[in-house]
Enzyme design. Structure first.
Site, PDB file in Angstrom:
ATOM      1  N   ASP A   1       1.247   3.903  -3.022  1.00 33.71           N
ATOM      2  CA  ASP A   1       0.934   5.315  -2.761  1.00 33.71           C
ATOM      3  C   ASP A   1       2.022   6.221  -3.329  1.00 33.71           C
ATOM      4  OD1 ASP A   1      -1.385   4.636  -1.438  1.00 33.71           O
ATOM      5  OD2 ASP A   1      -0.607   5.066   0.577  1.00 33.71           O
TER       6      ASP A   1
ATOM      7  N   ASP B   1       0.834  -1.203   0.000  1.00 28.21           N
ATOM      8  CA  ASP B   1       0.000   0.000   0.000  1.00 28.21           C
ATOM      9  C   ASP B   1       0.870   1.256   0.000  1.00 28.21           C
ATOM     10  OD1 ASP B   1      -2.602   1.358   0.227  1.00 28.21           O
ATOM     11  OD2 ASP B   1      -1.921   1.886   2.233  1.00 28.21           O
TER      12      ASP B   1
END
Length: 191
Positions: free
Chosen positions: A86, A82
């Protein structure tokens, strides 16, 4: 910081949706990254639509964590993925904004965009390095959720340059805050 205050705020209302999604949260993370990254190729030609893509990708970024927590699928690898996705998405957003200002021949806005990008990456880097040496470092006045909302707002309203100036200043203040906070935390660990 929005993420600090509201990170699990939507868990309860979105639990039924999260349980109904029979998909790996990492897949949701990947889709969100693709959508957000796409904004980097849309912004130079359609600022408003680029803002929509930033918001849409941000929604996926919100949902992936809820799906992971609610379904007991939160993992360290998922958190790493994640965070990595990002940074990729953020890079493409700033690429698109830089490209937008390059097309307008606005050198000052181009430079401000690059300064904002550097600070944005440093915000997460300082936190990661501080945590790697055992210091907690989730302080600061701006993080990714605020940044995405601000950039989307700038794109949707056409006020991108003033938003970028404010965002750049706040991002560099956050970098400095984190460095000094981490320094204090590390000193306390050594005592």
């Amino acid at each position: 910081m929005l993420s600090e205050k509201f990170s699990h705020f939507l868990d309860k209302p979105l639990t039924p949706l999260a349980k109904a999604l029979p998909v790996n949260p990492n897949v949701i993370t990947f889709i969100g990254m693709l959508i957000t990254s796409s904004s980097g190729f849309i912004i130079p030609f359609n600022l408003f639509l680029g803002g929509i893509f930033i918001l849409a990708g941000g929604a996926f970024d919100l949902i992936d964590g809820i799906v992971a927590r609610v379904n007991g699928r939160a993992t360290r690898f998922g958190a790493l993925l994640d965070s990595t996705f990002d940074r990729i998405a953020d890079g493409f957003i700033f690429l698109g904004i830089s490209w937008y200002f390059f097309r307008l021949n606005d050198e000052v806005a181009f430079i401000v965009t690059v300064l904002c990008m550097i600070a944005s990456f440093l915000i997460s880097y300082v936190r990661a390095r501080a945590e790697a040496v055992g210091a907690c470092c989730s302080v600061g006045i701006i993080e990714r959720p605020e940044r995405l909302i601000s950039l989307a707002f700038g794109c949707l309203t056409g006020l991108l340059y003033p938003v970028l100036v404010i965002l750049t200043i706040l991002s560099w203040i956050t970098v400095i805050q984190r460095i000094f906070y981490a320094r204090k935390q590390i000193k306390n660990l050594l005592q």
